[in-house]
Design an enzyme around this catalytic site. Structure first.
Site, mmCIF file in Angstrom:
data_model
loop_
_atom_site.group_PDB
_atom_site.id
_atom_site.type_symbol
_atom_site.label_atom_id
_atom_site.label_comp_id
_atom_site.label_asym_id
_atom_site.label_seq_id
_atom_site.Cartn_x
_atom_site.Cartn_y
_atom_site.Cartn_z
ATOM 1 N N THR A 1 57.338 -24.920 41.299
ATOM 2 C CA THR A 1 56.644 -26.128 40.834
ATOM 3 C C THR A 1 55.511 -25.698 39.913
ATOM 4 O OG1 THR A 1 57.164 -27.174 42.942
ATOM 5 C CG2 THR A 1 55.411 -28.185 41.636
ATOM 6 N N GLU B 1 62.792 -27.812 42.283
ATOM 7 C CA GLU B 1 63.518 -27.901 43.553
ATOM 8 C C GLU B 1 62.907 -28.974 44.444
ATOM 9 O OE1 GLU B 1 66.406 -26.493 44.614
ATOM 10 O OE2 GLU B 1 65.986 -27.894 46.232
ATOM 11 N N LYS C 1 58.712 -33.234 39.198
ATOM 12 C CA LYS C 1 58.408 -32.656 40.505
ATOM 13 C C LYS C 1 57.015 -33.077 40.991
ATOM 14 C CE LYS C 1 58.496 -30.107 44.105
ATOM 15 N NZ LYS C 1 59.332 -30.345 45.248
ATOM 16 N N ASN D 1 56.103 -35.660 44.188
ATOM 17 C CA ASN D 1 55.247 -35.283 45.320
ATOM 18 C C ASN D 1 54.008 -36.163 45.406
ATOM 19 O OD1 ASN D 1 56.901 -33.429 46.391
ATOM 20 N ND2 ASN D 1 55.776 -31.621 45.742
ATOM 21 N N PHE E 1 58.846 -42.342 55.056
ATOM 22 C CA PHE E 1 57.602 -41.720 54.593
ATOM 23 C C PHE E 1 56.380 -42.619 54.740
ATOM 24 C CE2 PHE E 1 56.150 -37.894 52.343
ATOM 25 C CZ PHE E 1 57.085 -37.006 52.834
ATOM 26 N N CYS F 1 53.424 -27.632 49.792
ATOM 27 C CA CYS F 1 53.670 -28.380 48.544
ATOM 28 C C CYS F 1 52.686 -29.520 48.307
ATOM 29 C CB CYS F 1 55.101 -28.901 48.527
ATOM 30 S SG CYS F 1 56.298 -27.574 48.365
#
Ligand code: NAD
Length: 433
Positions: free
Chosen positions: A122, A150, A206, A210, A251, A262
């Site tokens: 990342t 990823e 990515k 997140n 979530f 992360c």
């Protein structure tokens, strides 16, 4: 295809094992010699369901190998993945030193054949461009740089890699796009998309993903804290909200804050990237600061219930940042335990798989139980921090007999309040009125 993966951590090892399982020849490279030695003997340095079997099988069948010789791996491969770590610097910016070091080493290793260098780590927008420059300074042989972030989740990493929701490929070369599609085709047979886009957009996807995930957690935690003040039960509120398909039920579980390798670092990086581009990241900053507070919430509850914590005996169930992993990077348990230790409490901890990592962090500052029940002997309270399945339905009668005071601080809202109260426990959850 002939592939190298450089950086065999939580991501690199799963990617390497997964790609070898679909028939590719994969060489995994890491600078940590002990790790390479262990992997050659099928000893897996991390806990991840299904990974050991995958490594064993593919190593046995000769498609997967391990080395610390980066140069030889690069020479033998057409596709070279870089999956090294990108931790936070103290100011929240991303430490890209390993990424650039690997780029230098790849540039120096290339001899006379075209290569595709694929970044799995990342990284902030612009990193692929910089990697290209670094390699170009070192070789005249043609090569391409691709961004392929990823999305696997620790605890379910093998399954996530083998059946991804989506594959993101950032490239400006249509032929490279076709080759990457071919590589990933076996993993998306149910029709999940392989999305081709510009390199900068792929790098951004990515972080943006997140950020949304972290926002959901901070938002539900803020809602939970308000629920507590106004006498609402966040578990009912969560279910009520989650039924709306625009919101969704995933979530939005309140708890002790997000941790792991992360979300915390990626949220901080997003703030920093914004600052570097003179953009104030208002929401991202709030997400981060809500989370920093949330990680202390259980400590505050314990302190307010027990008062002076000196020599108070406290059992901790769950140390990993989430279930099904041994990863303790940025785990909320670290904050809670350190705050308790500062007040001279005595800690008795248990986690099904993270005990070795916990010992590296706390050494003999805390005691470790061989079973969850062993930690409970004469304790003043039990604190649940990771919702492992084995903690969900424990033997409450046995717990009652072992604990000095029957108090449970449930940092993940997994227990039935009414049942616990019937059994004579005092209960504190997160936002449960
Ligand atoms: P990690 O720290 O577990 O592994 C990194 C590995 O790279 C280590 O084994 C280290 O020895 C090796 N390494 C570093 N420099 C090297 C060099 N010069 N040559 C060879 N090996 C070298 O990291 P991770 O958790 O696997 O994360 C890797 C990247 O993937 C990060 O950017 C992370 O943000 C991203 N990511 C992680 C996850 C996750 O769940 N862990 C998920 C998605 C993306």
């Amino acid at each position: 295809m002939k592939i190298s993966i450089i950086g065999i951590g939580y991501v690199g090892l799963v990617v390497g094992a997964g790609l070898s399982d679909s028939g590719n020849d994969v060489i995994c490279v890491d600078k940590a010699e002990a790790k390479i030695k262990a992997l050659k003997e099928n000893r897996i340095p991390i806990y991840e369901l299904g990974l050991e079997e995958l490594v064993k099988r593919n190593q046995k069948e000769g498609r997967l190998s391990f080395t610390d010789n980066l140069k030889q791996a690069v020479i033998k491969s057409e596709l070279i993945f870089s999956a090294v770590g990108t931790p936070s610097n103290n100011d929240g910016s991303v430490d890209l030193s390993d990424v650039y070091k690997v780029a230098e080493e790849i540039g120096d290793a290339i001899e006379d054949e075209y290569k595709i260098i694929i970044n799995k780590s990342t990284v902030p927008v612009g990193t692929a461009k910089k990697v290209r420059e670094i390699i170009k300074e070192r070789t005249n042989v043609p090569f391409d740089v691709v961004s392929n972030p990823e999305f696997l989740k620790e605890g379910n990493a093998v399954e996530d890699f083998m059946k991804p929701d989506r594959i993101i490929i950032g490239t400006d070369n249509p032929e490279v796009a076709l080759l990457m599609k071919e590589l990933y085709e076996p993993f998306v047979r149910t029709g999940n998309p392989i999305l081709i886009m510009g390199i900068e957009s792929a790098e951004m996807v990515k972080y943006a993903s997140n950020l949304i995930l972290a926002t959901k957690i901070s938002l539900i935690n803020e809602i939970a804290n308000l629920c507590e003040r106004v006498g609402a039960n966040v578990e009912d509120v969560r279910r009520g909200m989650g039924s709306d398909p625009r919101i969704g039920s995933k979530f939005i579980f309140p708890g002790v804050g997000y941790g792991g390798s992360c979300l915390p670092k990626d949220v901080k990086a997003f703030i920093h990237i914004g600052r570097a581009h003179k953009l104030k990241m208002h929401i991202t900053k709030a997400v981060d600061s809500v989370n920093e507070n949330q990680k202390k919430i259980i400590f505050k509850k314990i302190k307010s219930h027990l008062g002076n914590l000196e020599n108070k005996r406290i059992a901790i169930w769950g140390l990993a940042f989430k279930p099904k992993t041994d990863d303790m990077r940025e785990a909320p348990s670290i904050i809670t335990i350190n705050l308790l230790l500062k007040e001279r409490a005595r800690i008795y901890a248990y986690d099904p798989v993270a005990m070795d990592n916990a010992r590296k962090i706390f050494g003999n500052k805390i005691e470790y139980g061989r079973t969850p029940y062993e930690c409970l002997k004469t304790v003043d309270a039990l604190v649940l921090l990771t919702e492992w399945n084995e903690f969900r339905n424990p033997d409450f009668e046995k717990m009652s007999r072992l604990m000095k005071s029957k108090v449970i601080f449930d940092g993940r809202n997994i227990y039935n309040i009414r049942r616990l109260r019937e059994l004579g426990f005092e209960y504190y959850g997160i936002g449960r009125g």
